[in-house]
Write an enzyme that holds these catalytic residues in place. Structure first.
Site, short mmCIF file in Angstrom:
data_model
loop_
_atom_site.label_atom_id
_atom_site.label_comp_id
_atom_site.label_asym_id
_atom_site.label_seq_id
_atom_site.Cartn_x
_atom_site.Cartn_y
_atom_site.Cartn_z
N GLY A 46 -9.14 0.11 3.64
CA GLY A 46 -10.56 -0.29 2.83
C GLY A 46 -10.54 0.62 1.47
O GLY A 46 -9.09 1.10 1.20
N CYS A 78 -2.92 2.39 5.33
CA CYS A 78 -3.29 2.25 3.85
C CYS A 78 -4.27 3.35 3.60
O CYS A 78 -3.82 4.70 3.32
CB CYS A 78 -3.95 0.91 3.73
SG CYS A 78 -3.87 0.73 1.96
N ARG A 105 -2.01 7.06 -4.78
CA ARG A 105 -2.87 5.83 -4.47
C ARG A 105 -2.25 4.58 -5.43
O ARG A 105 -2.14 4.74 -6.51
CB ARG A 105 -4.29 5.93 -4.68
CG ARG A 105 -4.75 6.76 -3.58
CD ARG A 105 -6.29 7.00 -3.78
NE ARG A 105 -6.60 7.90 -4.58
CZ ARG A 105 -7.78 7.97 -5.12
NH1 ARG A 105 -8.66 7.49 -4.54
NH2 ARG A 105 -7.94 8.80 -6.16
N ILE A 134 -1.56 -4.02 0.31
CA ILE A 134 -2.39 -4.52 -0.55
C ILE A 134 -2.83 -3.07 -1.39
O ILE A 134 -3.41 -2.19 -0.99
CB ILE A 134 -3.41 -5.04 0.27
CG1 ILE A 134 -3.04 -6.31 0.78
CG2 ILE A 134 -4.79 -5.21 -0.74
CD1 ILE A 134 -4.26 -6.90 1.88
N HIS A 171 -0.68 -2.67 6.53
CA HIS A 171 -1.45 -3.54 7.21
C HIS A 171 -1.20 -4.24 8.60
O HIS A 171 -1.03 -5.17 8.63
CB HIS A 171 -2.63 -4.39 6.48
CG HIS A 171 -3.30 -3.57 5.53
ND1 HIS A 171 -4.29 -2.42 5.64
CD2 HIS A 171 -3.10 -3.47 4.10
CE1 HIS A 171 -4.68 -2.25 4.31
NE2 HIS A 171 -3.99 -2.66 3.40
N GLU A 173 -2.74 -4.63 11.14
CA GLU A 173 -3.96 -5.47 11.50
C GLU A 173 -4.06 -6.80 10.73
O GLU A 173 -4.84 -7.29 11.34
CB GLU A 173 -5.36 -4.43 11.40
CG GLU A 173 -5.68 -4.44 10.01
CD GLU A 173 -5.09 -3.45 9.05
OE1 GLU A 173 -3.90 -3.13 9.54
OE2 GLU A 173 -5.69 -3.27 8.03
#
Lengths: 197, 294
Positions: A46, A78, A105, A134, A171, A173
């Site tokens: 997020g 992430c 980041r 991402i 990620h 997920e």
């Protein structure tokens, strides 16, 4: 076994579905009360600034730190990895400071530079893991005792573990490969035995 | 081998934005206020929709210096708008490195028949819709994220509610159909059959769906989340209010805790004046933005 997923902002539903597909009880966590009674916690992807603002405002920082100290396994993916880190490069972002790593980041650049690639992760065995990065953070520095689980071809560290903490720059997920979630669940089972003893 | 610009990466970024608030900003200072309030992304604009509405004339892609300045000061993703069908504006925004492009009805359309063919781009697109057919036409063209249109710049949530209810009703209707009735349904809503079948099977849109257009209060944001939005865009609602920072923070909290009325009550106190609202029926039909695009 009950796993919480920090659901303040980001891709929490995806983790919930992955865990439920593995037959595990998984719940969304938005308040300190919902943090009690968990055997493990996932901090999802997020926006790390948004998640931290909300966590701080609703007094979740200390309970999260205490959970980690009590040995309860926490997986950060992430943005979740950024939250676990002790230090964020060129930033004064106040994280949870749970793991002796420094992360940068958006280290691969802007969204057009986001990428998918295959990673060798010996600890989960078998085929390479297809990983989705991402606007991903990279691990720039690892403290003593932090174990590297995966690197990109250029040597950049993208998955680490220390004790009950697991941090991934990508990620798991977003795909169908559940091996990293299963790896985390193994950590949870081991810690439950440890805590029971 | 690293692959970039894939469908998974485009839709994946939208998944990371879920549960969050995307705020319209017109300079670096506002962008910082938005980020500090917990926005998950900012939309870089030259003017917010209510000012575009007031100014009239042709609304185009923003001055690139404004967008660049905003990109420099925040770490959250930066979005920017191009005109409907203006694929060169889109290419320019992609070259600049914006993280998401909104092919938006808030700007004056550049093409009356064709939207941008978004599959050709590495940068992901978000597009507006009023119903399931429009949403799936945009996804068919390559939109990796959808937002319901509402009526931007009005501070009136009624159109946002109408569009979200329509999309969700269409999905519920489709999910209940027997298989042999799906092709006729696809024809009726003028959407690609393969995407209609996908929605029938999954009971949800193939991409993330946010609400937009008229959200002005924490309760508005929570209402849209209850109706099925996965996050919200707030345009004029924040920086046209009397205390943008407090309102921005409150809307972020209400979006996360949309099911908790006590929290929404708590954050809704002492926010000062909301943006002035417009009654939709008083707006001349040719000035309504939601009808742009098809």
């Amino acid at each position: 076994m009950k796993i919480g997923i920090l659901a303040l902002q980001g891709a929490f539903i995806e983790h919930l579905h992955t865990l439920r597909s593995l037959g595990v009880e998984a719940v969304e966590v938005r308040t300190t009360t919902e943090l009690t009674g968990l055997d493990g916690l996932i901090i999802p992807g997020g926006e790390s600034t948004a998640i931290l603002k909300l966590a701080r405002h609703y007094h979740m920082i200390k309970p999260l730190q205490e959970m980690a100290k009590a040995g309860i396994p926490i997986m950060g993916t992430c943005a979740g990895m950024v939250l676990l880190a002790n230090k964020v490069t060129e930033s004064d972002l106040q994280t949870l400071c749970l793991m002796d790593i420094e992360v940068r980041r958006n280290a691969s650049g802007r969204q057009v530079d986001s990428f998918e690639t295959d990673l060798a992760i010996p600890d989960i065995g078998g085929e390479p893991f297809h990983a989705v990065f991402i606007r991903a953070p990279y691990i720039k520095h690892l403290g003593a005792g932090v174990e590297t689980l995966a690197r990109l071809d250029d040597g950049t560290v993208v998955a680490v573990r220390k004790g009950n903490l697991l941090a991934l720059a990508f990620h798991p997920e977003l795909g169908h490969d559940t091996r990293l979630h299963e790896y985390f669940l193994k950590m949870v089972r081991a810690s439950k035995k440890e805590i029971a003893r | 081998m690293q692959e970039t610009g894939t469908w998974k990466l485009k839709t994946g970024l939208a998944q990371m934005l879920k549960g969050g608030v995307i705020m319209d900003v017109i300079n670096a200072e506002q962008a910082k206020i938005a980020e500090d309030a917990g926005a998950c992304s900012v939309m870089a604009l030259e003017r917010v929709p209510s000012d575009i509405r007031a100014a009239g004339g042709v609304a185009r892609m923003a001055d690139l210096t404004i967008i660049e300045n905003i990109m420099k000061v925040v770490t959250i993703p930066v979005m920017a708008k191009c005109r409907i069908g203006h694929f060169v504006e889109a290419r320019v925004l992609e070259a600049l490195g914006v993280d998401y492009i909104d092919e938006s009805e808030v700007l004056t359309p550049a093409d009356e028949a064709h939207h941008v063919w978004k599959h050709d781009f590495k940068v992901p697109f978000v597009c507006g819709c009023r119903n399931l057919g429009e949403a799936l036409r945009r996804v068919g063209e390559g939109a990796a994220m959808i937002r319901t249109k509402g009526e931007a710049g009005t501070g009136n949530v009624v159109e946002a509610v109408r569009h979200m209810r329509t999309v969700m009703d269409d999905i519920r209707r489709l999910a209940a159909l027997p298989q042999e009735e799906i092709p006729a349904f696809a024809k009726e809503i003028q959407a690609p059959l393969d995407l209609v079948i996908e929605v029938h099977n999954t009971g949800k849109l193939p991409v993330v769906n946010f609400a937009a257009g008229g959200i002005a209060t924490p309760a508005d944001a929570a209402l849209m989340m209850h109706l099925g939005a996965e996050g919200v865009f707030v345009g004029s609602g924040i920086f046209k209010s009397s205390n943008p920072s407090a309102r921005a923070k409150a809307i972020v909290k209400a979006t996360t805790h949309y099911k908790d009325a006590l929290i929404i009550a708590e954050v809704s106190k002492d926010l000062g004046e909301a943006m002035p609202g417009l009654e939709i029926s008083k707006i001349p039909p040719q000035e309504l933005l939601a009808g742009r695009g098809w």
